[in-house]
Motif scaffolding. Structure first.
Motif, PDB file in Angstrom:
ATOM      1  N   ARG A 171       0.816  -1.216   0.000  1.00  0.00           N
ATOM      2  CA  ARG A 171       0.000   0.000   0.000  1.00  0.00           C
ATOM      3  C   ARG A 171       0.848   1.264   0.000  1.00  0.00           C
ATOM      4  O   ARG A 171       0.549   2.221  -0.716  1.00  0.00           O
ATOM      5  N   ARG A 172       1.920   1.271   0.789  1.00  0.00           N
ATOM      6  CA  ARG A 172       2.745   2.473   0.879  1.00  0.00           C
ATOM      7  C   ARG A 172       3.363   2.818  -0.477  1.00  0.00           C
ATOM      8  O   ARG A 172       3.417   3.986  -0.874  1.00  0.00           O
ATOM      9  N   LEU A 173       3.817   1.804  -1.204  1.00  0.00           N
ATOM     10  CA  LEU A 173       4.413   2.042  -2.518  1.00  0.00           C
ATOM     11  C   LEU A 173       3.377   2.600  -3.490  1.00  0.00           C
ATOM     12  O   LEU A 173       3.658   3.538  -4.250  1.00  0.00           O
ATOM     13  N   PHE A 174       2.167   2.039  -3.464  1.00  0.00           N
ATOM     14  CA  PHE A 174       1.114   2.548  -4.343  1.00  0.00           C
ATOM     15  C   PHE A 174       0.727   3.982  -3.976  1.00  0.00           C
ATOM     16  O   PHE A 174       0.437   4.805  -4.853  1.00  0.00           O
ATOM     17  N   GLU A 175       0.724   4.300  -2.687  1.00  0.00           N
ATOM     18  CA  GLU A 175       0.367   5.658  -2.269  1.00  0.00           C
ATOM     19  C   GLU A 175       1.379   6.682  -2.774  1.00  0.00           C
ATOM     20  O   GLU A 175       1.005   7.774  -3.220  1.00  0.00           O
ATOM     21  N   VAL A 176       2.669   6.329  -2.722  1.00  0.00           N
ATOM     22  CA  VAL A 176       3.691   7.245  -3.237  1.00  0.00           C
ATOM     23  C   VAL A 176       3.544   7.393  -4.749  1.00  0.00           C
ATOM     24  O   VAL A 176       3.622   8.503  -5.292  1.00  0.00           O
ATOM     25  N   MET A 177       3.305   6.274  -5.439  1.00  0.00           N
ATOM     26  CA  MET A 177       3.113   6.343  -6.887  1.00  0.00           C
ATOM     27  C   MET A 177       1.876   7.162  -7.232  1.00  0.00           C
ATOM     28  O   MET A 177       1.870   7.913  -8.219  1.00  0.00           O
ATOM     29  N   GLY A 188      12.332  -0.472   1.905  1.00  0.00           N
ATOM     30  CA  GLY A 188      11.102  -1.222   2.126  1.00  0.00           C
ATOM     31  C   GLY A 188      11.328  -2.716   2.253  1.00  0.00           C
ATOM     32  O   GLY A 188      12.454  -3.191   2.473  1.00  0.00           O
ATOM     33  N   PRO A 189      10.256  -3.511   2.092  1.00  0.00           N
ATOM     34  CA  PRO A 189      10.326  -4.962   2.307  1.00  0.00           C
ATOM     35  C   PRO A 189      11.356  -5.679   1.440  1.00  0.00           C
ATOM     36  O   PRO A 189      11.909  -6.696   1.847  1.00  0.00           O
ATOM     37  N   ALA A 190      11.605  -5.166   0.231  1.00  0.00           N
ATOM     38  CA  ALA A 190      12.586  -5.806  -0.663  1.00  0.00           C
ATOM     39  C   ALA A 190      13.873  -4.994  -0.733  1.00  0.00           C
ATOM     40  O   ALA A 190      14.578  -5.003  -1.737  1.00  0.00           O
ATOM     41  N   SER A 191      14.202  -4.283   0.363  1.00  0.00           N
ATOM     42  CA  SER A 191      15.301  -3.315   0.336  1.00  0.00           C
ATOM     43  C   SER A 191      16.637  -3.924  -0.075  1.00  0.00           C
ATOM     44  O   SER A 191      17.366  -3.350  -0.895  1.00  0.00           O
ATOM     45  N   GLN A 192      16.977  -5.080   0.480  1.00  0.00           N
ATOM     46  CA  GLN A 192      18.284  -5.661   0.176  1.00  0.00           C
ATOM     47  C   GLN A 192      18.405  -5.996  -1.303  1.00  0.00           C
ATOM     48  O   GLN A 192      19.424  -5.713  -1.943  1.00  0.00           O
TER      49      GLN A 192
END
Length: 308
Positions: free
Chosen positions: A146-152, A183-187
């Motif tokens: 959700r956070r990624l979609f909100e920024v987009m 975020g969740p896939a940061s690495q």
């Protein structure tokens, strides 16, 4: 997180995606895709499945709001939908296929070309250890939450506004990069981003091939240019792009030839010679293997689909 909270979060994410999809469809107003006032941002819709098509991804972030597609990289097929984002930090010749799209529920997606200098700046500011990994690929799939979609959504709202606002555009882009890098896939994202920078030797080979795809490929000279042994170049290049240097060059040549045949009034031989082939017979054979039909038949088919 409780099951109730997880369900609520999923519903919130779905609502944000639906809102973005509606904004994009309204903005496109019947067009299949359209560049925006935001630099590097393209909004896309398809109202029917699209058969396998050639596409060269620049360093970019792709997100789907509705629908599903396949991306073919080397010998690997990736399927992704609204639950994932796709990130690449080097230019990649690929084949793509939209498999879920209809008039009632069109395929809707966003493609944002990445500014590698901005990525480097964000990496430096958030103090990510700046080393250059020599393994791994320059592509990443990660969870689109959700956070990624909100920024987009904020970036898209800037794009569809009546007037451009470069200040807010850059803020939104940096926020998007910050979330991807933390975020969740940061690495995975950090590794992918660093692999696409000048500090990675194999990425220099990718850039050289993009600029000189029509020139004869001499692996020894390319390895020397990148300060690598030939065996290391082969290994790291394949790890980075899922292709050998020769396959990568061939795909670039075929993609460019197809683009020329679709956009210009030229014959097959002219296109073949322009992209570096010395044998039209070899070009026809490799073109058919890549796109499923000889050049003339393929171009006629694509133009018929476009007209319909």
């Amino acid at each position: 997180m409780t099951p109730h909270q997880a369900t609520h979060c999923q519903e919130d994410t779905s609502a944000v995606r639906s809102r973005i999809a509606a904004t994009i469809v309204s903005y496109l107003d019947g067009q299949q895709e359209r560049d925006t006032t935001v630099s590097g941002l393209t909004l896309i819709q398809r109202t029917a499945p699209v058969p396998v098509t050639s596409f060269v991804y620049e360093p970019s972030l792709a997100m789907i709001m509705q629908g599903r597609k396949h991306i073919f990289l080397g010998q690997t097929t990736h399927s992704y939908d609204e639950s994932l984002f796709f990130l690449t930090s080097v230019g990649l010749p690929t084949m793509t296929e939209v498999v879920e799209a209809s008039e009632e529920r069109p395929y809707v997606s966003v493609l944002l070309n990445l500014n590698m200098a901005m990525i480097r700046s964000v990496i430096a500011e958030i103090a990510i250890h700046d080393h250059y990994p020599q393994g791994g690929t320059a592509q990443a799939f990660g969870p689109a939450d959700r956070r990624l979609f909100e920024v987009m959504e904020r970036l898209i709202n800037i794009a569809v506004a009546p007037s451009a606002n470069v200040f807010l555009e850059n803020l939104a882009k940096r926020e998007l990069l910050y979330y991807l890098l933390t975020g969740p896939a940061s690495q995975r994202v950090q590794q992918t981003a660093l692999l696409g920078t000048q500090g990675n030797k194999a990425s220099k080979a990718v850039e050289w091939l993009h600029r000189h795809y029509a020139a004869p490929l001499r692996i020894a000279e390319l390895a020397e240019l990148c300060s690598m042994a030939e065996s290391s170049l082969h290994h790291r290049f394949r790890a980075l792009t899922s292709m050998s240097p020769l396959q990568f060059q061939k795909n670039l040549r075929l993609h460019e030839a197809r683009r020329l045949l679709l956009s210009q009034d030229i014959d097959t031989a002219t296109a073949a010679y322009h992209v570096g082939y010395e044998s039209v017979h070899q070009f026809n054979r490799e073109y058919k293997r890549a796109f499923g039909a000889p050049p003339r038949a393929d171009i006629q088919s694509v133009k018929r689909l476009g007209a319909s």
